[in-house]
Design a protein around this motif. Structure first.
Motif, PDB file in Angstrom:
ATOM      1  N   TYR A   1      12.803  16.694  -8.571  1.00 35.77           N
ATOM      2  CA  TYR A   1      11.444  16.470  -8.058  1.00 35.77           C
ATOM      3  C   TYR A   1      10.495  17.154  -9.026  1.00 35.77           C
TER       4      TYR A   1
ATOM      5  N   PRO B   1      20.473   8.816  -9.078  1.00 40.93           N
ATOM      6  CA  PRO B   1      19.424   9.750  -9.497  1.00 40.93           C
ATOM      7  C   PRO B   1      19.817  10.510 -10.770  1.00 40.93           C
TER       8      PRO B   1
ATOM      9  N   GLU C   1       5.050   8.370 -12.042  1.00 44.39           N
ATOM     10  CA  GLU C   1       5.768   8.822 -10.849  1.00 44.39           C
ATOM     11  C   GLU C   1       4.915   8.459  -9.632  1.00 44.39           C
TER      12      GLU C   1
ATOM     13  N   ALA D   1      10.807  10.498  -6.720  1.00 44.93           N
ATOM     14  CA  ALA D   1      11.775  11.581  -6.541  1.00 44.93           C
ATOM     15  C   ALA D   1      12.769  11.199  -5.442  1.00 44.93           C
TER      16      ALA D   1
ATOM     17  N   GLY E   1      14.965   7.885  -8.710  1.00 42.83           N
ATOM     18  CA  GLY E   1      14.783   9.103  -9.484  1.00 42.83           C
ATOM     19  C   GLY E   1      15.590   9.059 -10.755  1.00 42.83           C
TER      20      GLY E   1
ATOM     21  N   LEU F   1       9.467  15.593 -12.648  1.00 37.97           N
ATOM     22  CA  LEU F   1      10.736  14.889 -12.429  1.00 37.97           C
ATOM     23  C   LEU F   1      11.197  14.241 -13.732  1.00 37.97           C
TER      24      LEU F   1
END
Lengths: 503, 198
Positions: free
Chosen positions: A266, A120, A202, A234, A138, A5
């Motif tokens: 992701y 994101p 992450e 994510a 994200g 990601l």
């Protein structure tokens, strides 16, 4: 090889790479506040420059503002000047400012997401180490120093070396009474206050996927407390649903276009991380810190380590910490009397946090030996709390509901914990003097803070949980909106304290 | 203004404490200033003075020990953790240090130090302990930090260790360039990138 990601976002933002040096990273959003921006504006002016992309900068006043009577001029002269300088600088450079009195004012890491500015796939920076909060959506978001603030103002870019990547997987079901703050305090207690230095983290796994956005923000927020450059999760349907309809969120065709991009964010299955850590959600209990860095955490039912359990090289720090805290090695923490309870900060001051506290506190009174401060993260949180009647719950309990700001998290304004006093705090740092000279901080979740507010001591929220006949847990027969297993944090869930309750 | 640094030879101040966070280096209540100057007088404020009073220096704190002086601060591992406040780097520099030596740094502090021409030198834990030991025996011991050669030398014994620094940053420090100068020089490229991105 698949991409992480982080890589997917990083690569899209690299303007160029310097051989044997850092990359030039393009920054999408830059949040600024009154404390770490004035010297950057001064530097810019010395160079005879204007802010390059003012429409990509958003400002608020949070670190150094009073949390009572915000409509009056700030009493402290230096604070007043600093806040005024932000107003002047924003005006001069055409930057949108959500300052005191503005309906969007609040802690920078609370207002970004709440207004839909945080999205994101973005690169986001701010002169504040808790910028990692925005990674919950994200985004690649991290804190920077003032020289870097100046760089971004001047060029919309930063020179950054690519960090190493760590993934922390939390699988399984959380225990009842365990909330996201406990997850992150548990992680830091395992990894240590410096164990993720050099890494971007992450967070993944089934326990993370079930969390609401506000719960995820709490986790990403404290990434820096284990040294990580940032933390991220994510984005998924829970994230998209949170963003959709917010003031600055894309809409119409733009929304459709963005969604197509966001759904690609992701880590690919075959992506490789420099380090992976696996945690079983069931191992996590309500947590509390006993020392002077956030890695010094234990279960509320646990004992402070004894000296012989501490590695030889860690001993001096351990001894110094306990001396500062006035606590004994090997002692139980449960039952420890506290003097203050602080519910606030960019870690835990959002509406779900206040609802969580209110659902426990409703109909109860605070203990006589404690003073309880609740500081909402933003004007919008404050107003929402009032709309839902949470302010009344707090008032009846004897809590003081203050106005938005960073407040006693860092004790920069007058909200300081007196010397020698113990404060259970939902904030992020228990460093020496963090909440005021010689103040003693115990970091915990809003639920554990609520227990301390009512009982006057460190307690285990699970002692107040009961199991009803359907097997569903409830809180003294009180439905609770958000906690581990079934009181999982759910975004925008209706307030449970409106329900009829028996006590 | 000559910001460039290359070789620093000096006695040093041994701060044998680990996990020194930026709240200790400069407590938040001193962050109200709007210029970069003058933070040195509040460096390690709450470790330096009792009751927040400059007339009550804590005698056991190393900065209050007149035998230990110099342009180099040597500290335990994980130095500069916590808040991103650049005021921490300003305070150390303003107090008179040009170099910090430790076995491990927090990321943001390291960047902030480099951006202020305060050289953060990372040595092994073993070498760090040797430096502390040397200081305990004799406060006048000197260190030589050579950025060009990337070496730290304990002059009393001649023991030496190499340290890492990326080539770009090294060039900046040796020449007194800062990142903004570099970024401004590629402004057209940044604007082209923006145009492609949108």
């Amino acid at each position: 090889m698949g991409k992480t990601l982080f890589d997917k976002i990083w690569e899209k933002h690299i303007v160029r790479s310097i051989p044997d040096g850092p990359g030039v990273l393009y920054i999408d959003k830059h949040f600024i506040h009154e404390v770490t921006s004035p010297q950057a504006f001064n530097g810019l002016e010395k160079r005879g420059m204007k802010v390059l992309r003012p429409q990509q900068v958003v400002a608020t006043a949070d670190h150094n503002v009073p949390t009572m009577q915000q409509h009056l001029p700030i009493k402290d002269e230096l604070s007043r000047k600093q806040v005024q300088q932000l107003i002047d600088n924003c005006k001069k450079h055409d930057i949108e400012l959500y300052g005191l009195g503005h309906p969007f004012q609040g802690i920078v890491h609370v207002i970004g997401p709440e207004l839909g500015i945080t999205q994101p796939g973005m690169t986001i920076v701010c002169g504040d180490s808790h910028t990692s909060t925005h990674g919950a959506f994200g985004a690649v978001a991290f804190g920077i120093g003032t020289s870097e603030v100046e760089m971004v103002m001047a060029t919309q870019c930063l020179l950054q070396s690519k960090p190493m990547l760590m993934r922390i997987n939390i699988e399984g079901e959380l225990n009842n009474g365990v909330v996201s703050k406990d997850i992150i305090l548990y992680i830091i207690s395992k990894i240590s206050a410096s164990g993720a230095t050099g890494y971007f983290v992450e967070y993944a796994g089934s326990a993370i996927r079930k969390l609401s956005m506000e719960a995820r923000m709490t986790i990403c927020n404290m990434s820096i407390e284990m040294g990580a450059r940032g933390g991220m999760i994510a984005p998924d349907e829970i994230a998209f649903e949170y963003i959709n309809g917010r003031l600055f969120a894309p809409s119409g065709d733009q929304w459709i276009k963005k969604m197509a991009l966001w759904k690609e964010l992701y880590s690919d299955q075959d992506a490789i991380f420099d380090k992976e850590v696996n945690i079983n959600a069931a191992d996590i209990e309500p947590m509390i810190t006993y020392g002077t860095n956030p890695g010094m955490g234990i279960s509320v039912n646990g004992r402070i380590p004894s000296e012989d359990q501490v590695a030889e090289n860690e001993k001096p720090h351990f001894v110094k910490s306990l001396q500062y805290m006035g606590l004994q090695a090997g002692a139980k923490i449960k039952g420890k009397k506290v003097d203050y309870v602080f519910i606030g900060s960019c870690t835990n001051s959002r509406i779900e946090d206040l609802r969580m506290v209110a659902s426990f506190v409703k109909g109860k009174k605070k203990a006589d030996n404690v003073e309880v401060w609740v500081v909402p993260g933003s004007k919008q949180v404050e107003n929402q709390a009032k709309e839902e009647g949470i302010d009344k719950v707090f008032q009846q309990a004897g809590f003081i509901l203050r106005q938005p700001g960073c407040s006693a998290c860092l004790g920069m304004n007058e909200d300081k914990i007196p010397a020698g006093k113990y404060c259970i705090s939902t904030s992020n740092r228990n460093f020496e003097g963090r909440q005021g000279p010689n103040a003693r901080t115990l970091l915990a979740s809003p639920l554990t803070a609520a227990v301390a507010a009512i009982t006057g001591e460190v307690g285990d929220v699970r002692d107040y949980l009961s199991t009803n006949i359907t097997g569903e847990h409830s809180f003294n027969n009180l439905p609770v909106a958000q906690s581990g297993l079934l009181i999982e944090k759910t975004s925008n869930s209706p307030l449970t304290i409106d329900h009829e309750q028996s006590h | 203004m000559s910001k460039a640094i290359s070789t620093i030879q000096s006695s040093f101040v041994p701060l044998n404490i680990e996990n020194v966070d930026t709240d200790q280096i400069i407590p938040a209540r001193f962050l109200k200033a709007t210029s970069r100057d003058g933070f040195g007088k509040n460096l390690f404020r709450d470790w330096r003075y009792s009751n927040d009073d400059e007339n009550q220096p804590k005698e056991d704190f190393i900065l209050n020990n007149p035998s230990y002086t110099g342009k180099i601060l040597v500290a335990g591992k994980n130095f500069g953790c916590g808040s991103s406040r650049e005021h921490a780097a300003w305070a150390i520099k303003d107090y008179g240090f040009d170099v910090v030596i430790s076995s491990f740094y927090a990321d943001i502090f390291k960047s902030n130090a480099l951006n202020n021409f305060l050289l953060p030198v990372q040595v092994s834990e073993g070498f760090l302990q040797k430096i502390f030991k040397a200081a305990a025996i004799d406060s006048s011991k000197e260190l030589n930090v050579d950025l060009r050669q990337q070496t730290v030398t304990l002059l009393s014994t001649g023991e030496q260790e190499k340290f890492d620094i990326n080539v770009y940053k090294k060039t900046c420090l040796l020449n007194g360039y800062d990142d903004i100068d570099y970024l401004l020089s590629i402004r057209n490229e940044i604007e082209e990138f923006e145009a492609q991105k949108s």
